[in-house]
Structure formats: C-alpha cells, structure tokens
Design an enzyme around this catalytic site. Structure first.
Site, PDB file in Angstrom:
ATOM      1  N   ARG A 125      -5.016  -0.942  -8.487  1.00  0.00           N
ATOM      2  CA  ARG A 125      -4.587   0.494  -8.419  1.00  0.00           C
ATOM      3  C   ARG A 125      -3.921   0.887  -9.844  1.00  0.00           C
ATOM      4  O   ARG A 125      -4.697   0.600 -10.881  1.00  0.00           O
ATOM      5  CB  ARG A 125      -3.442   0.324  -7.348  1.00  0.00           C
ATOM      6  CG  ARG A 125      -3.756   1.553  -6.259  1.00  0.00           C
ATOM      7  CD  ARG A 125      -2.777   1.209  -4.959  1.00  0.00           C
ATOM      8  NE  ARG A 125      -1.507   1.109  -5.347  1.00  0.00           N
ATOM      9  CZ  ARG A 125      -0.559   1.036  -4.414  1.00  0.00           C
ATOM     10  NH1 ARG A 125      -0.801   1.083  -3.026  1.00  0.00           N
ATOM     11  NH2 ARG A 125       0.694   1.054  -4.670  1.00  0.00           N
ATOM     12  N   ARG A 215      11.588  -5.075  -4.606  1.00  0.00           N
ATOM     13  CA  ARG A 215      11.442  -3.651  -4.479  1.00  0.00           C
ATOM     14  C   ARG A 215      11.092  -3.198  -2.912  1.00  0.00           C
ATOM     15  O   ARG A 215      10.031  -2.643  -2.902  1.00  0.00           O
ATOM     16  CB  ARG A 215      10.209  -3.172  -4.957  1.00  0.00           C
ATOM     17  CG  ARG A 215      10.593  -2.793  -6.663  1.00  0.00           C
ATOM     18  CD  ARG A 215       9.293  -1.948  -7.270  1.00  0.00           C
ATOM     19  NE  ARG A 215       8.049  -2.271  -6.752  1.00  0.00           N
ATOM     20  CZ  ARG A 215       7.163  -3.342  -7.162  1.00  0.00           C
ATOM     21  NH1 ARG A 215       7.503  -4.121  -8.405  1.00  0.00           N
ATOM     22  NH2 ARG A 215       5.944  -3.449  -6.730  1.00  0.00           N
ATOM     23  N   TYR A 258      -6.028  20.736  26.163  1.00  0.00           N
ATOM     24  CA  TYR A 258      -7.156  21.220  25.573  1.00  0.00           C
ATOM     25  C   TYR A 258      -8.394  20.181  26.034  1.00  0.00           C
ATOM     26  O   TYR A 258      -8.164  18.855  25.948  1.00  0.00           O
ATOM     27  CB  TYR A 258      -7.195  21.064  23.881  1.00  0.00           C
ATOM     28  CG  TYR A 258      -6.647  22.181  23.538  1.00  0.00           C
ATOM     29  CD1 TYR A 258      -6.816  23.667  23.687  1.00  0.00           C
ATOM     30  CD2 TYR A 258      -5.410  22.035  22.402  1.00  0.00           C
ATOM     31  CE1 TYR A 258      -6.159  24.483  23.105  1.00  0.00           C
ATOM     32  CE2 TYR A 258      -4.666  23.192  21.788  1.00  0.00           C
ATOM     33  CZ  TYR A 258      -5.313  24.252  22.249  1.00  0.00           C
ATOM     34  OH  TYR A 258      -4.550  25.328  21.673  1.00  0.00           O
ATOM     35  N   MET A 306      -1.058  20.905  18.307  1.00  0.00           N
ATOM     36  CA  MET A 306      -0.553  21.091  16.966  1.00  0.00           C
ATOM     37  C   MET A 306       1.040  21.121  17.360  1.00  0.00           C
ATOM     38  O   MET A 306       1.753  20.600  16.269  1.00  0.00           O
ATOM     39  CB  MET A 306      -0.887  22.333  16.449  1.00  0.00           C
ATOM     40  CG  MET A 306      -0.499  22.353  14.938  1.00  0.00           C
ATOM     41  SD  MET A 306      -0.620  24.119  14.376  1.00  0.00           S
ATOM     42  CE  MET A 306      -2.498  24.070  14.233  1.00  0.00           C
TER      43      MET A 306
HETATM   44  C1  LIG Z   1       6.074   1.682  -1.817  1.00  0.00           C
HETATM   45  C2  LIG Z   1       6.205   0.904  -2.840  1.00  0.00           C
HETATM   46  C3  LIG Z   1       6.952  -0.452  -2.388  1.00  0.00           C
HETATM   47  C4  LIG Z   1       7.570  -0.772  -1.286  1.00  0.00           C
HETATM   48  O1  LIG Z   1       6.691  -1.248  -0.086  1.00  0.00           O
HETATM   49  P1  LIG Z   1       7.033  -1.747   1.060  1.00  0.00           P
HETATM   50  O2  LIG Z   1       5.799  -2.447   1.596  1.00  0.00           O
HETATM   51  O3  LIG Z   1       7.373  -0.396   2.001  1.00  0.00           O
HETATM   52  O4  LIG Z   1       8.034  -2.674   1.142  1.00  0.00           O
HETATM   53  C5  LIG Z   1       7.238  -1.163  -3.522  1.00  0.00           C
HETATM   54  N1  LIG Z   1       6.585  -0.902  -4.800  1.00  0.00           N
HETATM   55  C6  LIG Z   1       5.853   0.073  -5.000  1.00  0.00           C
HETATM   56  C7  LIG Z   1       5.175   0.247  -6.249  1.00  0.00           C
HETATM   57  C8  LIG Z   1       5.418   0.813  -3.999  1.00  0.00           C
HETATM   58  O5  LIG Z   1       4.642   1.938  -3.959  1.00  0.00           O
END
Ligand SMILES: *Cc1c(COP(=O)(O)O)cnc(C)c1O
Length: 364
Positions: A125, A215, A258, A306
């Site tokens: 990515r 993170r 619907y 919706m």
């Molecule tokens: C979204 C994201 C995270 C957190 O990911 P989780 O799977 O929700 O813990 C951490 N680093 C990056 C670069 C992300 O895009």
C-alpha cells in the site's frame, strides 16, 4: 458512546505494550465514535499521540484545541500541507515527491516539518519498497540538512497481523528491521526517532512488533482485532439504539417493505425502526440483521430502506418510543457489532465506521 470503556481499553492495551508509546488511530471520526470527544478521552486515559488518515481530520482536531502530537498518513497532491505543518501536524512520507512537497510546505509555513518515513514492508500500500527506501531516506536526510524537515519516525504497517502465524508477519518484521538498519546507517536513526509498525492485532498478539510505539485503532473502541482469539478483555464503547417510530397491527399475509421480501405469517405487530442504509445499516442486513426490542432478539423484517426498516414484534406489548438496540456490548442480550460483522461477512471496523453522520453521537 461509553467513554469509560475506551479508558478501560487503553489500560488493557497499555498492558500489552509496556514501555512503548501509544498512538491511537482516530481516523474516520474515531471509527464512527466521534472524533473530538474520543480524542480527548484517549489522551485523558494516557494515550500519547493521535493518528489520522487525512490532513483534514488532523486539522479538525487542532481546530478543536487538541494539542497532542498527531501523525497524518495519507497525502495527495494539492492538499493543505502548509496548514498542517503550521499546525504542527506530523506527516508521513513514503515517497520522494511527498518528502519534497512537505519540505516546500515547511518553507512556506516557516516551520520545520516533523516527518515519519514510511517503508512498505509487504502490504504493498503506501510506503517505499525496499528498492526505493534508500533513496527516500537520502532525500529526507538532505531535506533535514536544510532545516525544512526533521525525521522523527520510521514506520510501516502489517498486511496480516490479524492472522496470527501468517508467514508474511515474520517477513514484514525482518523487512522492517532491514529498513531500520538502512536508515540508521544513513544517519536517520537516533533515540528520538520513533519506530512503529503495530496496529491493534499486532499490539495484542505480537510483542516483537512493539518497537517504540504501538498504533491501535479498533481495540481502543473495544472491538476484538482477532475475533477468533476472543475479546482480549476489551469492552465495546458503541451502543447503537433507536426508538420505534411506529407500531401497528397487520393481518397475516401482509407483505413488508420494498419487494415484499418478508410476509407476516399471522396477525402481528410491526415496528418501524428509523435507521436505514443511509445511516450505515447495510441493505445486506435485509431479513438477516438482528436487533433487541421489547426484551427479545428480532430479525429485520424485509428490506432495509434508506431511512428505516421494520421488525416483527408478534403480540408483544410495544409502543412508539420504545427503545430498540441494534448492537452494544452484549451485556443485556443485545447483538454485538461483532455479530453484525459476522452475519454480513465483514469486519467490525466497517460496521462502526459506516454509522452515518445524521445519527447523533452521545458520549457518557
Ligand atoms: C487504521 C490504522 C491503524 C489502526 O488499525 P487497527 O486495525 O484498527 O488497530 C494503524 N495504523 C495505520 C497506518 C492505520 O491506517
């Protein structure tokens, strides 16, 4: 939104990453939980930093008075980089053009930009591949020498951290170590440089991935990053409720919503729940999603529209205004976001982030 659950989850995650800093991902409106209140809650609970995908999310936090360090990681041309640098938002550079654009913005802002260099260690990515990494590091160092940028982080992201034992995990860790070694040898290391790669799944399952900072995102909101391994003691923060907008008796054989994909088997009470696919209740939940109403689980009756869907309440005593719980922590018998994800073939990230902007967020 149960902010005490978020506080609890931060403590759980701290336990998994002692000694590491914690950056909480608050992108996508804090996974649908409300950006600013959640950012404040995680910082109050001891998180060190915030992470956003987009600059406008980071700038929204600054506009709300949030002063904590923020890293923002998706940058496209023509973005307000100068505003971000001026606001002290840290930026990810995974490509030379991004590093150059950040440096130019720093010049215009009259302030050094704090930059995290991103390595693509296998997710394919964002980030520089192993082939492009040395050149990115060299360019960043040259820009650092001019005072335009300061390299404050070296980072990457896992492809399969939620699949413990997946062979790519070890390969990515090795590739990350290699990228760190290349950067350090070139002079982009140092004790002030944060090395980070762990999302929620890696934070709870892979001690070797902690480095200087973790993170987490989804786990902070109390949803399991690896559902097959249980809930890790996390508590879901989001409960999605609605109030019946209508309850009415109809005869047997009545086609509902619907396409008449649901037909009443006998005389019954239908309830109208005022949430629809515009609010993130996926149309795929037609005749499938479950909610808690009048003390029992009910399956959505017919098409999700919706703005609304119907439930079949039988002969139960209900009236307009009665509460319907779509999902929550599961402690009162209501479905969980995990159950919704499982029944729709998706992950909880998608369930909670899709709850639409017109659904009011209440924080307790
Ligand atoms: C979204 C994201 C995270 C957190 O990911 P989780 O799977 O929700 O813990 C951490 N680093 C990056 C670069 C992300 O895009």
């Amino acid at each position: 939104m149960d902010l005490s659950a978020i506080e609890h989850n931060i403590a759980v995650l701290r336990g998994h990453a002692p000694g590491a800093e914690m950056m909480v991902a608050v992108k996508a409106d804090a996974y649908g939980h409300g950006l600013v209140p959640c950012a404040r809650a995680v910082l109050a609970a001891g998180a060190d930093r915030l992470g956003t995908a987009f600059l406008r999310e980071a700038l929204q936090l600054r506009a709300a008075g949030v002063t904590a360090p923020i890293l923002s990681w998706i940058i496209t041309p023509d973005e307000p980089l100068q505003d971000a640098v001026a606001a002290g938002v840290e930026l990810s550079a995974g490509d030379i053009w991004v590093a150059d654009a950040i440096a130019a913005a720093a010049g215009r802002a009259g302030r050094t930009a704090r930059v995290h260099l991103k390595a693509d260690t296998g997710i394919s990515r964002g980030g520089a591949t192993a082939a492009g990494w040395p050149a990115l590091v060299d360019r960043a160092l040259a820009l650092q020498a001019t005072g335009a940028v300061e390299i404050v982080g070296l980072w990457s992201h896992f492809a399969c951290a939620d699949m413990p034992g997946h062979p790519s995990i070890g390969r990515q860790l090795a590739a990350f170590d290699e990228a760190l070694a290349v950067a350090e040898k070139a002079g982009a290391g140092g004790s002030h440089v944060l090395r980070h790669i762990a999302n929620s799944a890696a934070t709870v399952s892979l001690p070797a991935a902690r480095y200087d900072m973790v993170r987490p995102g989804i786990a902070v909101y109390g949803l399991s990053p690896i559902p097959e391994l249980g809930d890790f003691g996390l508590r879901p923060a989001m409960t999605l409720t609605a109030r019946l907008a209508m309850a009415k008796r109809v005869p047997a054989g009545t086609g509902v919503s619907y396409g008449h994909l649901y037909t009443t088997e006998r005389e019954t009470t239908l309830g109208l729940v005022p949430l629809g696919y515009a609010d993130g209740i996926m149309r795929a939940a037609t005749n499938r999603g479950q909610v808690m109403a009048a003390g029992r689980r009910r399956t959505i009756a017919g098409r999700v529209c919706m703005d609304q869907f119907m439930i079949d309440l039988g002969d139960d005593d209900v009236r307009e205004g009665d509460e319907v719980i779509l999902f929550g922590p599961g402690t009162s018998g209501e479905p969980t976001a995990q159950e919704w994800a499982d029944s729709l073939g998706t992950i909880t990230h998608e369930i909670v982030t899709r709850i639409g902007a017109r659904v009011p967020r209440v924080h307790r």
